[in-house]
Design a protein around this motif. Structure first.
Motif, PDB file in Angstrom:
ATOM      1  N   LEU A 175      -5.165   2.293  -2.669  1.00 32.05           N
ATOM      2  CA  LEU A 175      -5.947   2.824  -1.553  1.00 32.05           C
ATOM      3  C   LEU A 175      -5.244   3.984  -0.869  1.00 32.05           C
ATOM      4  N   GLU A 176      -3.933   3.912  -0.769  1.00 40.42           N
ATOM      5  CA  GLU A 176      -3.186   4.979  -0.098  1.00 40.42           C
ATOM      6  C   GLU A 176      -2.919   6.173  -1.010  1.00 40.42           C
ATOM      7  N   GLY A 177      -3.110   5.993  -2.313  1.00 32.71           N
ATOM      8  CA  GLY A 177      -2.833   7.065  -3.259  1.00 32.71           C
ATOM      9  C   GLY A 177      -4.048   7.934  -3.506  1.00 32.71           C
ATOM     10  N   ARG A 178      -4.418   8.737  -2.551  1.00 35.18           N
ATOM     11  CA  ARG A 178      -5.645   9.547  -2.676  1.00 35.18           C
ATOM     12  C   ARG A 178      -5.533  10.583  -3.788  1.00 35.18           C
ATOM     13  N   GLU A 179      -4.338  11.035  -4.103  1.00 32.82           N
ATOM     14  CA  GLU A 179      -4.192  12.071  -5.123  1.00 32.82           C
ATOM     15  C   GLU A 179      -3.633  11.532  -6.434  1.00 32.82           C
ATOM     16  N   THR A 180      -3.577  10.230  -6.558  1.00 31.90           N
ATOM     17  CA  THR A 180      -3.056   9.598  -7.771  1.00 31.90           C
ATOM     18  C   THR A 180      -3.939   8.419  -8.165  1.00 31.90           C
ATOM     19  N   PRO A 181      -4.510   8.439  -9.362  1.00 31.50           N
ATOM     20  CA  PRO A 181      -5.281   7.275  -9.799  1.00 31.50           C
ATOM     21  C   PRO A 181      -4.369   6.080 -10.045  1.00 31.50           C
ATOM     22  N   SER A 182      -4.933   4.897  -9.922  1.00 27.26           N
ATOM     23  CA  SER A 182      -4.188   3.663 -10.144  1.00 27.26           C
ATOM     24  C   SER A 182      -4.912   2.805 -11.164  1.00 27.26           C
ATOM     25  N   VAL A 183      -4.138   2.236 -12.077  1.00 26.61           N
ATOM     26  CA  VAL A 183      -4.676   1.295 -13.051  1.00 26.61           C
ATOM     27  C   VAL A 183      -4.073  -0.068 -12.754  1.00 26.61           C
ATOM     28  N   PRO A 194       1.270  11.763 -16.809  1.00 29.43           N
ATOM     29  CA  PRO A 194       1.755  12.160 -15.478  1.00 29.43           C
ATOM     30  C   PRO A 194       0.761  11.774 -14.383  1.00 29.43           C
ATOM     31  N   ASN A 195       1.276  11.614 -13.187  1.00 29.21           N
ATOM     32  CA  ASN A 195       0.470  11.381 -11.980  1.00 29.21           C
ATOM     33  C   ASN A 195      -0.506  10.225 -12.120  1.00 29.21           C
ATOM     34  N   ILE A 196       0.016   9.083 -12.486  1.00 27.32           N
ATOM     35  CA  ILE A 196      -0.805   7.870 -12.507  1.00 27.32           C
ATOM     36  C   ILE A 196       0.097   6.697 -12.173  1.00 27.32           C
ATOM     37  N   ASN A 197      -0.434   5.743 -11.430  1.00 26.80           N
ATOM     38  CA  ASN A 197       0.297   4.525 -11.134  1.00 26.80           C
ATOM     39  C   ASN A 197      -0.276   3.389 -11.980  1.00 26.80           C
ATOM     40  N   VAL A 198       0.567   2.844 -12.851  1.00 26.43           N
ATOM     41  CA  VAL A 198       0.179   1.724 -13.701  1.00 26.43           C
ATOM     42  C   VAL A 198       0.799   0.478 -13.089  1.00 26.43           C
ATOM     43  N   LEU A 199      -0.041  -0.417 -12.592  1.00 25.74           N
ATOM     44  CA  LEU A 199       0.412  -1.552 -11.791  1.00 25.74           C
ATOM     45  C   LEU A 199       0.110  -2.851 -12.516  1.00 25.74           C
ATOM     46  N   ARG A 200       1.165  -3.622 -12.770  1.00 19.80           N
ATOM     47  CA  ARG A 200       0.985  -4.915 -13.442  1.00 19.80           C
ATOM     48  C   ARG A 200       1.621  -6.001 -12.569  1.00 19.80           C
ATOM     49  N   PRO A 201       0.863  -6.505 -11.603  1.00 16.44           N
ATOM     50  CA  PRO A 201       1.426  -7.466 -10.648  1.00 16.44           C
ATOM     51  C   PRO A 201       1.640  -8.837 -11.258  1.00 16.44           C
ATOM     52  N   CYS A 202       2.625  -9.542 -10.709  1.00 16.32           N
ATOM     53  CA  CYS A 202       2.962 -10.864 -11.248  1.00 16.32           C
ATOM     54  C   CYS A 202       2.230 -11.986 -10.540  1.00 16.32           C
ATOM     55  N   ASP A 203       1.735 -11.731  -9.327  1.00 17.96           N
ATOM     56  CA  ASP A 203       1.070 -12.797  -8.570  1.00 17.96           C
ATOM     57  C   ASP A 203       0.227 -12.180  -7.466  1.00 17.96           C
ATOM     58  N   GLY A 204      -0.231 -13.000  -6.518  1.00 21.12           N
ATOM     59  CA  GLY A 204      -1.114 -12.521  -5.465  1.00 21.12           C
ATOM     60  C   GLY A 204      -0.480 -11.508  -4.550  1.00 21.12           C
ATOM     61  N   ASN A 205       0.786 -11.717  -4.156  1.00 30.43           N
ATOM     62  CA  ASN A 205       1.444 -10.770  -3.252  1.00 30.43           C
ATOM     63  C   ASN A 205       1.557  -9.391  -3.884  1.00 30.43           C
ATOM     64  N   GLU A 206       1.915  -9.362  -5.154  1.00 32.06           N
ATOM     65  CA  GLU A 206       2.031  -8.068  -5.824  1.00 32.06           C
ATOM     66  C   GLU A 206       0.661  -7.446  -6.078  1.00 32.06           C
ATOM     67  N   THR A 207      -0.370  -8.270  -6.239  1.00 31.57           N
ATOM     68  CA  THR A 207      -1.724  -7.729  -6.406  1.00 31.57           C
ATOM     69  C   THR A 207      -2.197  -7.072  -5.118  1.00 31.57           C
ATOM     70  N   SER A 208      -1.907  -7.692  -3.984  1.00 31.99           N
ATOM     71  CA  SER A 208      -2.223  -7.054  -2.703  1.00 31.99           C
ATOM     72  C   SER A 208      -1.495  -5.723  -2.564  1.00 31.99           C
ATOM     73  N   ALA A 209      -0.232  -5.703  -2.977  1.00 32.22           N
ATOM     74  CA  ALA A 209       0.535  -4.450  -2.928  1.00 32.22           C
ATOM     75  C   ALA A 209      -0.088  -3.404  -3.837  1.00 32.22           C
ATOM     76  N   GLU A 212      -0.506  -1.686 -26.859  1.00 35.59           N
ATOM     77  CA  GLU A 212       0.010  -0.318 -26.693  1.00 35.59           C
ATOM     78  C   GLU A 212      -0.537   0.387 -25.458  1.00 35.59           C
ATOM     79  N   MET A 213      -1.492  -0.224 -24.744  1.00 33.09           N
ATOM     80  CA  MET A 213      -2.197   0.501 -23.693  1.00 33.09           C
ATOM     81  C   MET A 213      -1.333   0.790 -22.475  1.00 33.09           C
ATOM     82  N   LEU A 214      -0.438  -0.135 -22.124  1.00 30.30           N
ATOM     83  CA  LEU A 214       0.460   0.128 -21.000  1.00 30.30           C
ATOM     84  C   LEU A 214       1.315   1.365 -21.277  1.00 30.30           C
TER      85      LEU A 214
END
Length: 692
Positions: free
Chosen positions: A515-523, A494-509, A485-487
């Motif tokens: 890093l570029e989201g100074r006003e938005t936390p990322s998980v 609001p104002n959060i980026n939840v990132l679930r990459p599928c591989d290395g390229n998406e993890t780099s993204a 249920e955590m995702l």
């Protein structure tokens, strides 16, 4: 460099604290809402801090070497607004009169983005004190890195006022334990010991010896018996705290709502005193009961002198920093860049990329480790650690040792098993400035940290959360460790980026977005198990939050779109090949970040999902809620997981190519006879729903 104003006379102390008490109570009365009791009781603490102990600059509220002040019991914010007003911050008399009103700069609890001089959002009790630990960590670390003989460019204290409620919340126990271990001697907490909570006397629920508890944490503990008259004991305690190598707790006995008929009771806590009682309380403190928002001329003049003194101290620091820049040019330039929040040139382009059919399968937690250790040497502000899961989260920084009492220049924090405080400490580090904190745990245990993560989002702090073991693929540890249920919980924020990459390229993204989201936390939600580089995966596509990975061969347009995230993308690839063999041409879409994808244009989103003309089947080994905005059917989890090998667990719950083919075939068959609803259509009135 510190320039501390001289103490006021006893008569001026009394007049000043009386005016501060009643100015604060007038705000609550004008709003017909708020908390008058704590401001009335704590006014002497604020008076001594703001007029004597602290260095700050009302004209430069972001000055890096200011003493930090945190009002952890944020319901007492009328007191903080009164002090900001008196000391010359951009908080006017009119702002104070607009306390708790829509769009005012004096909201019902302190908000860092609303009011100059407010460092962090406080209100959820215990968060402010925990944030202050992060600020003290930052001060200690930056001083160790940048100070040079004759140039103490970072050298200040972090002051906190907190109440019984803050000290009852478990998050402060976690944070205070760590602060004692780290020996954060410039952290000074003034505990408003008024023996009252909302329910009544603290005897109902809170009878421990707080002083002994903090002594056990290795804090310097003092008590001040009374601040209703003479303030010399309080001054001496603060001075002693400033000389300690340990974090300090000063237990100050106060009376909530002192002077009111409700004084010393819970009735003074959370409601206006009422016109008659307020007038009588003003008389008790020697003021005119008929005057509202009154500050005596002598008090105004005293605080004008205070402002001139502290501004002079900031001016002297700027002169010193200019000389520092001449003698230590590279250090000054780097610190200035960090204060400005700018990323080093070329940092983003240094993130790794991966090639299908060439690079081996790896868990995305391993790719995360590579990303962290690629950027860390070039990004000295990147500092953080793990909740005692470093070997599992893979977050150790190879370019730096640990931040410990003896090694404050280290950048890796051993948070211990303290998820909630870990996140709150990172919020304090981000609020401090010149820092980009990260922290890590298993995704399931983000639940322990949600209170602090929510404040990251509310406060617009770009904290980076590295959350590994992101699904039932966690395996043998069973459902207690498998986040179903955590995702959904995180995506609802609001104002959060939840990132679930599928591989290395998406993890780099994902790291670029973070890093570029100074006003938005990322998980960053990362796998324990290995995943192959997906054909068609791209960093550029992932930066948009969702994109087309591939389309199987066959005549005509695709009959189905399969959308997936994380490890399930590889599953979708396998299933699509079987579907193609069965004559069902399929488009594959990866959605590593719903928030980024939802921010794209209608045209782009429509292109990705074929204009809503064909059905969409989504796959994610987590709760299905939220996917209805994209998909007509979903393969997900509607129950807790189970214990066993990861592959066996996936098989048990239907995350196999064969089951995907079965479900996909049924979806295509169903929509061959009925119209396909266009789920992507966003009518103009949709903004009503999103609160714009």
């Amino acid at each position: 460099m510190r320039s501390t104003p001289a103490a006021a006379s006893p008569a001026l102390d009394l007049l000043s604290t009386s005016c501060i008490r009643m100015f604060s109570a007038d705000m609550v009365e004008a709003a017909k809402s708020g908390h008058p009791g704590a401001p009335i009781g704590c006014a002497p603490l604020a008076h001594v801090l703001w007029s004597e102990a602290m260095s700050y600059s009302p004209s430069r509220p972001g000055w890096i070497n200011r003493d930090r002040f945190v009002l952890s019991n944020g319901h007492a914010c009328a007191l903080q607004y009164a002090m900001l007003h008196l000391t010359g911050y951009a908080v006017s008399d009119a702002d104070c009169r607009a306390f708790r009103q829509v769009e005012s700069s004096t909201p019902g609890h302190p908000e860092n983005f609303m009011t100059p001089g407010v460092e962090v959002c406080t209100g959820p009790l215990g968060q402010g004190l925990t944030n202050a630990v992060g600020m003290a960590v930052s001060e200690r670390h930056l001083g160790a890195v940048y100070n040079r003989p004759g140039f103490d460019v970072v050298d200040h204290c972090t002051y906190v006022i907190c109440g019984d409620g803050c000290l009852q919340e478990g998050v402060t126990s976690e944070a205070s334990s760590l602060a004692g271990h780290l020996g954060l001697g410039k952290l000074i907490v003034l505990y408003d010991d008024n023996s009252i909570t909302i329910d009544g006397s603290t005897d109902l629920s809170f009878t421990e010896d707080v002083g002994k508890r903090y002594e056990s944490y290795d804090w310097h503990v003092q008590s001040v018996a009374d601040v209703s008259g003479d303030l010399s004991e309080l001054r001496a305690a603060i001075e002693a705290a400033r000389g300690s190598e340990k974090p300090s707790l000063i237990k100050v006995r106060t009376v909530i709502g002192h002077g009111s008929s409700k004084g010393g009771t819970s009735k003074a806590h959370g409601a206006p005193l009422g016109a008659e009682d307020l007038a009588n309380t003003k008389k008790f403190w020697g003021l005119d009961g008929e005057k509202s928002f009154y500050v005596a001329d002598e008090v105004r003049e005293h605080y004008e002198g205070v402002r001139a003194k502290v501004e002079g101290g900031a001016d002297e620091w700027e002169k010193m920093f200019a000389e520092y820049g001449q003698k230590h040019k590279d250090l000054a330039a780097e610190l200035s860049r960090r204060i400005a929040g700018e990323l080093p040139e070329g940092l983003i382009s240094s993130l790794p990329s991966f090639e299908f059919g060439v690079d081996p399968s790896k868990a995305t937690r391993q790719i995360s480790e590579a990303c962290l250790n690629t950027i860390a040497p070039a990004l000295p502000e990147l500092m953080g650690g793990s909740a005692d899961l470093t070997p599992s989260n893979l977050t150790a920084l190879k370019c730096s040792g640990d931040f410990q009492k003896a090694t404050p220049a280290g950048r890796y924090l051993r948070f211990g098993v303290r998820e909630h405080a870990m996140a709150g400490i990172c919020n304090g580090m981000f609020a401090y400035g010149a820092m980009r904190p990260f922290c890590a745990t298993f995704l399931n245990f983000a639940g322990y940290a949600l209170g602090s993560i929510r404040l990251s989002a509310l406060s617009r702090f770009g904290v980076i959360y590295v959350c590994t073991h992101d699904s039932i693929g966690q395996g043998e540890d069973g459902p207690t460790h498998q986040p179903v249920e955590m995702l959904e919980s995180l995506r609802a924020m609001p104002n959060i980026n939840v990132l679930r990459p599928c591989d290395g390229n998406e993890t780099s993204a994902a790291y670029q977005i973070a890093l570029e989201g100074r006003e938005t936390p990322s998980v960053l939600c990362l796998t324990r198990q290995g995943v192959a580089v997906v054909e068609g995966s791209s960093k550029e596509g992932a930066l948009k939050g969702g994109y087309v990975l591939s389309e199987t061969e066959g005549a005509g347009e695709a009959k189905l779109v399969i959308a997936a995230t994380g490890s399930e993308v590889n599953l979708a690839v396998s299933a699509s090949k079987l579907l193609a063999a069965a004559g069902i041409k399929t488009r594959l879409v990866s959605i590593p970040c719903m928030e980024k994808f939802d921010a794209q244009s209608d045209e782009y989103r429509s292109d990705v999902f074929l204009g809503g003309k064909v059905p969409v089947l989504s796959i994610e080994a987590a709760a299905p809620h939220g996917w209805q905005k994209y998909s007509h059917a979903h393969i997900g989890m509607d129950r807790f997981g189970a214990s066993g090998k990861g592959g066996d667990i996936f098989k048990k719950f239907g995350f196999t190519p064969e089951n995907v083919v079965k479900q996909a075939s049924e979806v295509v068959k169903y929509y061959s006879d009925v119209p396909v609803p266009n789920l992507l259509h966003r009518p103009k009135f949709a903004n009503f729903v999103t609160g714009h």
